[in-house]
Design an enzyme around this catalytic site. Structure first.
Site, PDB file in Angstrom:
ATOM      1  N   HIS A   1       0.866  -1.180   0.000  1.00 26.11           N
ATOM      2  CA  HIS A   1       0.000   0.000   0.000  1.00 26.11           C
ATOM      3  C   HIS A   1       0.899   1.224   0.000  1.00 26.11           C
ATOM      4  O   HIS A   1       1.602   1.474   0.988  1.00 26.11           O
ATOM      5  CB  HIS A   1      -0.906   0.014   1.228  1.00 26.11           C
ATOM      6  CG  HIS A   1      -1.820  -1.162   1.295  1.00 26.11           C
ATOM      7  ND1 HIS A   1      -3.099  -1.148   0.783  1.00 26.11           N
ATOM      8  CD2 HIS A   1      -1.625  -2.424   1.750  1.00 26.11           C
ATOM      9  CE1 HIS A   1      -3.664  -2.337   0.955  1.00 26.11           C
ATOM     10  NE2 HIS A   1      -2.782  -3.140   1.531  1.00 26.11           N
ATOM     11  N   LEU A   2       0.880   1.965  -1.105  1.00 30.19           N
ATOM     12  CA  LEU A   2       1.705   3.180  -1.177  1.00 30.19           C
ATOM     13  C   LEU A   2       0.896   4.434  -0.873  1.00 30.19           C
ATOM     14  O   LEU A   2       1.473   5.511  -0.732  1.00 30.19           O
ATOM     15  CB  LEU A   2       2.361   3.303  -2.556  1.00 30.19           C
ATOM     16  CG  LEU A   2       3.405   2.239  -2.918  1.00 30.19           C
ATOM     17  CD1 LEU A   2       3.975   2.515  -4.308  1.00 30.19           C
ATOM     18  CD2 LEU A   2       4.522   2.161  -1.881  1.00 30.19           C
ATOM     19  N   ARG A   3      -0.453   4.280  -0.815  1.00 30.99           N
ATOM     20  CA  ARG A   3      -1.343   5.429  -0.518  1.00 30.99           C
ATOM     21  C   ARG A   3      -1.212   6.521  -1.580  1.00 30.99           C
ATOM     22  O   ARG A   3      -0.752   6.274  -2.681  1.00 30.99           O
ATOM     23  CB  ARG A   3      -1.063   6.009   0.887  1.00 30.99           C
ATOM     24  CG  ARG A   3      -0.986   4.992   2.010  1.00 30.99           C
ATOM     25  CD  ARG A   3      -2.249   4.202   2.191  1.00 30.99           C
ATOM     26  NE  ARG A   3      -2.234   3.477   3.469  1.00 30.99           N
ATOM     27  CZ  ARG A   3      -2.953   2.390   3.711  1.00 30.99           C
ATOM     28  NH1 ARG A   3      -3.733   1.868   2.775  1.00 30.99           N
ATOM     29  NH2 ARG A   3      -2.896   1.815   4.877  1.00 30.99           N
TER      30      ARG A   3
ATOM     31  N   HIS B   1      -8.213 -10.637  -1.037  1.00 33.15           N
ATOM     32  CA  HIS B   1      -8.226 -10.488   0.420  1.00 33.15           C
ATOM     33  C   HIS B   1      -9.181 -11.564   0.918  1.00 33.15           C
ATOM     34  O   HIS B   1     -10.399 -11.412   0.824  1.00 33.15           O
ATOM     35  CB  HIS B   1      -8.686  -9.085   0.836  1.00 33.15           C
ATOM     36  CG  HIS B   1      -8.641  -8.886   2.320  1.00 33.15           C
ATOM     37  ND1 HIS B   1      -7.723  -8.076   2.938  1.00 33.15           N
ATOM     38  CD2 HIS B   1      -9.370  -9.443   3.319  1.00 33.15           C
ATOM     39  CE1 HIS B   1      -7.900  -8.130   4.251  1.00 33.15           C
ATOM     40  NE2 HIS B   1      -8.899  -8.952   4.506  1.00 33.15           N
TER      41      HIS B   1
ATOM     42  N   HIS C   1      -0.370   3.892   8.259  1.00 32.38           N
ATOM     43  CA  HIS C   1      -1.391   4.802   8.787  1.00 32.38           C
ATOM     44  C   HIS C   1      -0.653   5.729   9.733  1.00 32.38           C
ATOM     45  O   HIS C   1       0.229   5.272  10.484  1.00 32.38           O
ATOM     46  CB  HIS C   1      -2.463   4.046   9.580  1.00 32.38           C
ATOM     47  CG  HIS C   1      -3.324   3.140   8.748  1.00 32.38           C
ATOM     48  ND1 HIS C   1      -4.426   3.603   8.054  1.00 32.38           N
ATOM     49  CD2 HIS C   1      -3.256   1.812   8.502  1.00 32.38           C
ATOM     50  CE1 HIS C   1      -5.002   2.577   7.418  1.00 32.38           C
ATOM     51  NE2 HIS C   1      -4.308   1.488   7.665  1.00 32.38           N
TER      52      HIS C   1
ATOM     53  N   ALA D   1      -6.367  -0.699  10.797  1.00 35.81           N
ATOM     54  CA  ALA D   1      -5.619  -1.943  10.585  1.00 35.81           C
ATOM     55  C   ALA D   1      -4.481  -1.681   9.608  1.00 35.81           C
ATOM     56  O   ALA D   1      -4.694  -1.083   8.554  1.00 35.81           O
ATOM     57  CB  ALA D   1      -6.547  -3.012  10.025  1.00 35.81           C
TER      58      ALA D   1
HETATM   59  O1  DOR Z   1      -4.017  -4.437   7.736  1.00 36.25           O
HETATM   60  C1  DOR Z   1      -4.407  -4.116   6.631  1.00 36.25           C
HETATM   61  N1  DOR Z   1      -4.272  -2.858   6.159  1.00 36.25           N
HETATM   62  N2  DOR Z   1      -4.993  -5.042   5.870  1.00 36.25           N
HETATM   63  C2  DOR Z   1      -5.564  -4.740   4.710  1.00 36.25           C
HETATM   64  O2  DOR Z   1      -6.116  -5.610   4.101  1.00 36.25           O
HETATM   65  C3  DOR Z   1      -5.595  -3.341   4.220  1.00 36.25           C
HETATM   66  C4  DOR Z   1      -4.522  -2.549   4.807  1.00 36.25           C
HETATM   67  C5  DOR Z   1      -4.715  -1.069   4.612  1.00 36.25           C
HETATM   68  O3  DOR Z   1      -4.985  -0.640   3.492  1.00 36.25           O
HETATM   69  O4  DOR Z   1      -4.578  -0.324   5.588  1.00 36.25           O
HETATM   70 ZN    ZN Z   2      -3.020  -5.185   1.714  1.00 37.08          ZN
END
Ligand code: DOR
Ligand code: ZN
Length: 349
Positions: A16-18, A137, A252, A264
Site C-alpha cells: 500500500h503506497l497510498r 483479500h 497509517h 488496521a
Molecule cells: O491491515 C491491513 N491494512 N490489511 C488490509 O487488508 C488493508 C490494509 C490497509 O490498506 O490499511
Molecule cells: Zn493489503
C-alpha cells in the site's frame, strides 16, 4: 555465519503506497529495496478505471527519489459494477497487471468491494481468458464468524468454489495467516499462489496484547495463534514456488493507529527485506531467501527476473521507535515502523 548476503533484487508483490503526502513519505522506503511492487488500489476513491490508474501511476513516479528505477505495477479494484471491458483494456494497455478483490467492508477502504462474488462472474471469466491474476483479500465479513476464523471460512465457503468455477484463473491468496491457507495453496493447482508478510512470520496474536493493547500489531487479516505462524514460516522458507514475498506494508499515521478505533495495517516497508532475512536465518534457510523474494513472484506473474542485485550486511542496528517522515512539501508524517525498538541483524547497504 555469512557476513553478507547477495540477492537478485527482490520485488514486493503486495504493498500500500497510498496517495498524496503519505505516498510521498513512504514510497522511498519501498523503492530503496524492491525493483517492482504490486500497488494496492484501495485509495479513496478506489482505482476502478484505466484513467485513474494511469494518473495514480504518474503520481507514484513523481514521488520517487531522483534516479530511482522502481517500477510500480498497478491493480484494479473490483466492484460489482466494474465493466469487464475496462478491466481487459487496462490489462492489454499494460496500465494494470491484476485485479484486487476485497470482500465488501473486509478492511481499510473496502466499502466499495464485492458483496456477492457471483456478481463479478463476467469479470472473472474475462480475466481467466486473458490470463490476468486475481488477488484476493481472503476473509469473510460475516460478523457472526469469529475474526480469527474468517480466513479459513473464506477458503471453504468462497475460494474453493471460485476455483472450481474458474479453473483457468490465476489467483493469489494475499497475506495468508493460517495453516489452513498454507495447506490449501500448497495442495492447489499451479495457478494458485500466496503472498506472506514479514509481520505474520514474526508475530502471533499475543503481540497485540503484550502488556496492554498494542495497535501497532493490529492488521487484517489479524495475526493468529502460534501454530499458524510456524506453518507460515515453514511455507515461506520451504522453497515451494507457490509462496512468495508480499509485505502488505500499510502505513497509517500514528494518530490514526493510536485512537479509540485504530486502523488496521502495519508499516513494515523501511526494513522489509531485513525482516524477511531474519526469519530465513532463524529457520536455517538463508539460501532459499532469494527464491522467495526475487524469483517465485515474477515467475508467477510471467515477468522477467530483476537483473540487479542487493547486498545485506550482518550489521546489527536498532530500529527507531517512530519515524518522522516528511512529504515533498516538507510537512511531517509520523509513523511507527514494524520492529520499532528492536535490533535487526541484517542491513541493506
Ligand atoms: O491491515 C491491513 N491494512 N490489511 C488490509 O487488508 C488493508 C490494509 C490497509 O490498506 O490499511
Ligand atoms: Zn493489503
Amino acid at each position: 555465519m555469512p557476513a553478507t548476503i547477495r540477492l537478485r533484487q527482490p520485488d514486493d508483490w503486495h504493498v500500500h503506497l497510498r496517495d498524496g503526502a503519505m505516498l510521498e513519505a513512504v514510497v522511498g522506503a519501498t523503492a530503496r529495496q524492491f525493483g517492482r511492487a504490486i500497488v494496492m488500489p484501495n485509495l479513496q476513491p478506489p482505482i476502478t478505471t484505466v484513467a485513474a490508474a494511469q494518473a495514480y501511476g504518474e503520481r507514484i513516479r513523481r514521488a520517487l527519489p531522483a534516479g530511482s528505477g522502481f517500477q510500480p505495477l498497478l491493480t484494479a479494484y473490483l466492484t460489482e459494477t466494474i465493466d469487464p471491458r475496462e478491466v481487459e483494456a487496462g490489462f492489454r494497455q499494460g496500465v494494470w497487471v491484476a485485479c484486487k478483490l476485497y470482500p465488501a467492508r473486509a478492511t481499510t477502504n473496502a466499502e466499495a468491494g464485492v458483496g456477492d462474488l457471483m456478481a463479478i462472474t463476467p469479470v472473472l471469466e474475462t480475466m481467466e481468458r486473458i490470463g490476468m491474476p486475481l488477488l484476493i483479500h481472503g476473509e469473510v465479513t460475516d460478523p457472526e464468524i469469529d475474526i480469527f476464523d474468517r480466513e479459513a471460512v473464506f477458503i471453504e465457503r468462497h475460494l474453493a468454489p471460485l476455483l472450481q468455477r474458474h479453473p483457468g484463473l490465476k489467483v493469489v491468496l494475499e497475506h495468508i495467516t493460517t495453516s489452513d491457507a498454507v495447506d490449501f495453496v500448497r495442495s492447489g493447482p499451479p495457478q494458485l499462489a500466496a503472498t506472506i508478510t514479514p509481520h505474520h512470520l514474526h508475530i502471533n496474536r499475543n503481540a497485540m496484547f503484550r502488556g496492554g493493547l498494542r495497535p501497532d500489531f493490529y492488521c487484517l487479516p489479524v495475526a493468529k495463534r502460534e501454530l499458524h505462524r510456524l506453518a507460515l514460516r515453514a511455507a515461506a522458507t520451504s522453497g515451494d514456488p507457490c509462496f512468495f514475498l508480499g509485505t502488505d506494508s500499510a502505513p497509517h499515521a500514528r494518530s490514526a493507529k493510536e485512537s479509540a478505533c485504530g486502523c488496521a495495517g502495519i508499516f513494515n516497508a523501511p526494513y522489509a527485506i531485513e525482516s524477511y532475512a531474519a526469519v530465513f536465518e532463524q529457520e536455517g534457510a538463508l539460501e532459499r531467501l532469494e527464491a522467495f523474494a526475487s524469483e517465485h513472484g515474477p515467475r508467477f506473474y510471467g515477468l522477467p527476473l530483476n537483473p540487479g542485485q542487493i547486498i545485506l550486511e550482518r550489521r546489527p542496528h536498532a530500529v527507531d521507535e517512530r519515524l518522522a517522515l516528511t512529504d515533498a512539501a516538507g510537512a511531517p508524517v509520523e509513523l511507527v515502523p514494524f520492529h520499532a525498538g528492536e535490533t535487526l541483524t541484517w542491513q541493506l547497504v
